[in-house]
Design a protein around this motif. Structure first.
Motif, PDB file in Angstrom:
ATOM      1  N   CYS A 150      51.350 -35.506  40.387  1.00 57.55           N
ATOM      2  CA  CYS A 150      51.268 -36.212  38.586  1.00 57.55           C
ATOM      3  C   CYS A 150      52.375 -36.776  38.216  1.00 57.55           C
ATOM      4  CB  CYS A 150      51.004 -34.692  38.479  1.00 57.55           C
ATOM      5  SG  CYS A 150      52.550 -33.058  37.925  1.00 57.55           S
ATOM      6  N   LEU A 151      53.488 -36.984  38.420  1.00 61.38           N
ATOM      7  CA  LEU A 151      54.338 -37.361  37.488  1.00 61.38           C
ATOM      8  C   LEU A 151      54.885 -38.873  37.984  1.00 61.38           C
ATOM      9  CD1 LEU A 151      57.781 -35.414  37.331  1.00 61.38           C
ATOM     10  CD2 LEU A 151      56.647 -36.068  35.834  1.00 61.38           C
ATOM     11  N   ASP A 152      53.721 -38.858  39.449  1.00 59.53           N
ATOM     12  CA  ASP A 152      54.187 -40.920  40.182  1.00 59.53           C
ATOM     13  C   ASP A 152      52.577 -40.977  40.068  1.00 59.53           C
ATOM     14  OD1 ASP A 152      56.035 -39.905  41.273  1.00 59.53           O
ATOM     15  OD2 ASP A 152      55.013 -38.734  43.268  1.00 59.53           O
ATOM     16  N   VAL A 153      51.817 -40.657  39.388  1.00 59.53           N
ATOM     17  CA  VAL A 153      50.568 -41.606  39.052  1.00 59.53           C
ATOM     18  C   VAL A 153      50.066 -41.715  37.597  1.00 59.53           C
ATOM     19  CG1 VAL A 153      49.676 -40.172  41.489  1.00 59.53           C
ATOM     20  CG2 VAL A 153      49.052 -39.432  39.126  1.00 59.53           C
ATOM     21  N   CYS A 154      50.835 -40.764  36.299  1.00 62.24           N
ATOM     22  CA  CYS A 154      50.551 -41.205  35.233  1.00 62.24           C
ATOM     23  C   CYS A 154      51.251 -42.503  34.712  1.00 62.24           C
ATOM     24  CB  CYS A 154      51.277 -39.808  34.233  1.00 62.24           C
ATOM     25  SG  CYS A 154      51.535 -39.925  32.347  1.00 62.24           S
ATOM     26  N   VAL A 164      57.417 -29.927  34.111  1.00 60.33           N
ATOM     27  CA  VAL A 164      56.954 -30.521  33.953  1.00 60.33           C
ATOM     28  C   VAL A 164      56.015 -30.137  33.364  1.00 60.33           C
ATOM     29  CG1 VAL A 164      55.281 -32.664  34.834  1.00 60.33           C
ATOM     30  CG2 VAL A 164      56.696 -30.674  36.417  1.00 60.33           C
ATOM     31  N   VAL A 165      56.190 -31.231  32.007  1.00 55.14           N
ATOM     32  CA  VAL A 165      55.535 -30.860  30.793  1.00 55.14           C
ATOM     33  C   VAL A 165      54.868 -32.140  30.590  1.00 55.14           C
ATOM     34  CG1 VAL A 165      55.327 -30.819  27.940  1.00 55.14           C
ATOM     35  CG2 VAL A 165      57.003 -30.165  29.754  1.00 55.14           C
ATOM     36  N   VAL A 166      53.080 -31.723  29.848  1.00 53.42           N
ATOM     37  CA  VAL A 166      52.419 -33.498  29.309  1.00 53.42           C
ATOM     38  C   VAL A 166      52.478 -33.144  27.678  1.00 53.42           C
ATOM     39  CG1 VAL A 166      49.735 -33.960  28.958  1.00 53.42           C
ATOM     40  CG2 VAL A 166      50.527 -32.329  31.082  1.00 53.42           C
ATOM     41  N   GLN A 167      52.383 -34.520  27.489  1.00 55.34           N
ATOM     42  CA  GLN A 167      52.578 -35.195  25.965  1.00 55.34           C
ATOM     43  C   GLN A 167      51.409 -35.219  26.009  1.00 55.34           C
ATOM     44  OE1 GLN A 167      56.615 -37.207  25.364  1.00 55.34           O
ATOM     45  NE2 GLN A 167      56.698 -37.514  26.995  1.00 55.34           N
ATOM     46  N   THR A 187      51.234 -43.750  31.933  1.00 54.27           N
ATOM     47  CA  THR A 187      51.359 -43.486  30.233  1.00 54.27           C
ATOM     48  C   THR A 187      52.518 -42.710  29.920  1.00 54.27           C
ATOM     49  OG1 THR A 187      50.402 -41.585  29.616  1.00 54.27           O
ATOM     50  CG2 THR A 187      48.737 -43.981  29.691  1.00 54.27           C
ATOM     51  N   GLY A 188      53.593 -42.229  30.880  1.00 57.66           N
ATOM     52  CA  GLY A 188      54.073 -42.038  31.222  1.00 57.66           C
ATOM     53  C   GLY A 188      54.813 -40.543  30.015  1.00 57.66           C
ATOM     54  N   SER A 189      53.010 -40.197  30.025  1.00 59.48           N
ATOM     55  CA  SER A 189      52.493 -38.550  29.904  1.00 59.48           C
ATOM     56  C   SER A 189      53.508 -37.471  30.366  1.00 59.48           C
ATOM     57  CB  SER A 189      51.041 -38.473  29.442  1.00 59.48           C
ATOM     58  OG  SER A 189      50.892 -37.480  28.860  1.00 59.48           O
ATOM     59  N   LEU A 190      52.800 -37.366  31.226  1.00 59.51           N
ATOM     60  CA  LEU A 190      53.653 -36.554  31.815  1.00 59.51           C
ATOM     61  C   LEU A 190      55.508 -36.507  32.289  1.00 59.51           C
ATOM     62  CD1 LEU A 190      50.961 -35.999  34.629  1.00 59.51           C
ATOM     63  CD2 LEU A 190      52.426 -34.099  33.244  1.00 59.51           C
ATOM     64  N   PHE A 191      56.202 -35.711  32.020  1.00 58.61           N
ATOM     65  CA  PHE A 191      57.550 -36.106  32.390  1.00 58.61           C
ATOM     66  C   PHE A 191      58.184 -34.593  32.613  1.00 58.61           C
ATOM     67  CE2 PHE A 191      57.722 -33.867  28.393  1.00 58.61           C
ATOM     68  CZ  PHE A 191      58.931 -33.076  28.132  1.00 58.61           C
ATOM     69  N   ARG A 192      58.937 -34.933  32.765  1.00 55.70           N
ATOM     70  CA  ARG A 192      60.527 -34.023  33.547  1.00 55.70           C
ATOM     71  C   ARG A 192      60.943 -33.716  33.032  1.00 55.70           C
ATOM     72  NH1 ARG A 192      59.760 -30.972  38.334  1.00 55.70           N
ATOM     73  NH2 ARG A 192      59.615 -32.771  39.473  1.00 55.70           N
ATOM     74  N   CYS A 222      48.943 -38.553  26.400  1.00 48.85           N
ATOM     75  CA  CYS A 222      47.949 -39.127  27.349  1.00 48.85           C
ATOM     76  C   CYS A 222      46.886 -39.333  26.852  1.00 48.85           C
ATOM     77  CB  CYS A 222      47.245 -37.509  27.571  1.00 48.85           C
ATOM     78  SG  CYS A 222      46.173 -37.302  29.276  1.00 48.85           S
ATOM     79  N   ASN A 223      45.967 -40.850  28.119  1.00 51.77           N
ATOM     80  CA  ASN A 223      45.164 -41.544  27.536  1.00 51.77           C
ATOM     81  C   ASN A 223      44.170 -41.353  28.370  1.00 51.77           C
ATOM     82  OD1 ASN A 223      45.499 -42.270  30.302  1.00 51.77           O
ATOM     83  ND2 ASN A 223      45.535 -44.473  29.964  1.00 51.77           N
ATOM     84  N   GLY A 224      43.399 -40.148  28.681  1.00 56.87           N
ATOM     85  CA  GLY A 224      42.698 -39.136  29.462  1.00 56.87           C
ATOM     86  C   GLY A 224      42.524 -39.825  30.481  1.00 56.87           C
ATOM     87  N   CYS A 225      42.913 -40.571  31.476  1.00 58.92           N
ATOM     88  CA  CYS A 225      42.746 -41.214  32.330  1.00 58.92           C
ATOM     89  C   CYS A 225      42.407 -40.434  33.536  1.00 58.92           C
ATOM     90  CB  CYS A 225      43.563 -42.468  33.067  1.00 58.92           C
ATOM     91  SG  CYS A 225      45.077 -41.516  33.626  1.00 58.92           S
ATOM     92  N   GLY A 226      42.790 -39.451  33.610  1.00 60.11           N
ATOM     93  CA  GLY A 226      43.118 -38.046  34.739  1.00 60.11           C
ATOM     94  C   GLY A 226      42.832 -38.414  36.140  1.00 60.11           C
ATOM     95  N   TYR A 227      44.380 -39.153  36.181  1.00 60.59           N
ATOM     96  CA  TYR A 227      45.166 -39.186  37.624  1.00 60.59           C
ATOM     97  C   TYR A 227      45.334 -38.108  38.365  1.00 60.59           C
ATOM     98  CZ  TYR A 227      44.099 -44.638  36.707  1.00 60.59           C
ATOM     99  OH  TYR A 227      43.679 -46.009  36.215  1.00 60.59           O
TER     100      TYR A 227
END
Length: 285
Positions: A114-118, A131-134, A120-125, A138-143
Motif C-alpha cells: 500500500c505504501l508503494d502505490v500511494c 502503517v497509518v493513513v492520513q 499522495t503520501g497519505s500512507l506512511f510508516r 488521501c485523494n480516494g484514488c483507491g490504488y
C-alpha cells in the motif's frame, strides 16, 4: 511495535471491536442478520478496523491438561482457565461442533504494498514501524485497496477515502496500549515490541503442542515470509485459509522495480528509434 493475537484464548466477546469503534469514532455496522453465526460485521472494512470472526467446525478439540495457563507469563489475567478444554466439553455435548474465534486486524506489513502505490503520501510508516493513513491527504484514488495482499483496506462510500487500523497511533505515542488490546479481557490481543511478542508466541505454541493441541501454529511471525513478517501476527488453531487468510501472502508490488526497468528500456528504445528516423530524414533532405 506490534500485535500478537492468540486466538486460542479468544472468547468472541467483541470487546476489541467496540473499543476500536469508540476510540476511533468509526461508524457502526448495523444489526442486519448476515447468516454468519453471531457476526454482524462480516469482515474488515473502512468502518471496521477490528473484526472478530466466528468459524464453526465439526472437528474435535485437542484437550489440554488441567493447570496449563492460557496466558503468557506476563499476561496472567486468565491463569488456570482451560478455554480449549471448555470448548472440547461443549463440542462433545453438541456433536463435535467447535467455534474458532479470531480477532482480525490490519497486518502492518514489514514490506507494505500500500505504501508503494500511494501517490499522495497519505500512507506512511510511523516511528513504531506501523502503517497509518492520513485521511486529510488521501485523494480516494483507491490504488492501495487491491495492493493489500490481505484485503484489509477499504473506502468509505460517502467520500471515497480509505481507512484502516492505525494501531491507535495517538495512544501509543503517549505510551498507552491500543484500545483493542486494553479492552481484551483474556489478553488474546497483546501489544508490545515485536521481538518480545514473537518469543512469547513461540513459547505459547510449544505449550499448546505439549497440551495436545497439535494444530496450533503462528501466522505472520516469520520475517522471511512473503511480506517480511507482519506487525500484527496470529496464533491459529487451523490452516490460515480456514480464517480467511492467504496461506502465502506476497508483496503485490514485488515486480514493480523490474516493470519500471523494462518500461525505461522500452522508452529508451523508442526514443532511439525516433532519433534515428529523424536523423535519416534530415540526411535525405
Amino acid at each position: 511495535m506490534g500485535f500478537f493475537t492468540d486466538t486460542s484464548v479468544c472468547i468472541g466477546c467483541k470487546a476489541c471491536e467496540v473499543a476500536c469503534k469508540e476510540w476511533n469514532a468509526t461508524p457502526e455496522d448495523g444489526l442486519t442478520f448476515t447468516g454468519m453465526s453471531y457476526d454482524n460485521t462480516q469482515g474488515l472494512s473502512a468502518d471496521t478496523w477490528r473484526h472478530v470472526a466466528f468459524i464453526e467446525q465439526r472437528k474435535p478439540v485437542g484437550l489440554q491438561e488441567h493447570g496449563i495457563q492460557h496466558a503468557a507469563a506476563d499476561h496472567t489475567a486468565y491463569e488456570g482457565l482451560d478455554v480449549l478444554g471448555m470448548a472440547a466439553d461443549a463440542s462433545q455435548d453438541g456433536g463435535g461442533l467447535r467455534w474458532l474465534m479470531a480477532s482480525d486486524v490490519c497486518k502492518h506489513c514489514t514490506h507494505a504494498a500500500c505504501l508503494d502505490v500511494c501517490p499522495t503520501g497519505s500512507l506512511f510508516r510511523t516511528e513504531f514501524g506501523t502503517v497509518v493513513v492520513q485521511e486529510d491527504i488521501c485523494n480516494g484514488c483507491g490504488y492501495c485497496v487491491p495492493a493489500c495482499p490481505y484485503g484489509v483496506i477499504g473506502q468509505r462510500e460517502d467520500d471515497g477515502r480509505v481507512w484502516k487500523c492505525t494501531m491507535c497511533y495517538d495512544r501509543i505515542g503517549d505510551g498507552l496500549e491500543p484500545a483493542c488490546a486494553k479492552a481484551c479481557p483474556t489478553d488474546s490481543i497483546q501489544y508490545g515490541p515485536l521481538d518480545e511478542l514473537r518469543e512469547r508466541a513461540a513459547a505459547r505454541v510449544e505449550q499448546l503442542h505439549e497440551g495436545g493441541v497439535t494444530d496450533a501454529r503462528l501466522y505472520g511471525a516469520d520475517p522471511a515470509d512473503g511480506v517480511g513478517g507482519d506487525g500484527a501476527f496470529f496464533l491459529l488453531l487451523d490452516e490460515p485459509e480456514v480464517y480467511g487468510l492467504p496461506p502465502d501472502p506476497v508483496v503485490t508490488t514485488r515486480d514493480l522495480p523490474s516493470m519500471w526497468r523494462h518500461a525505461g528500456a522500452a522508452a529508451l528504445t523508442l526514443l532511439g528509434g525516433m532519433a534515428a528516423v529523424t536523423l535519416a530524414t534530415r540526411r535525405r533532405r
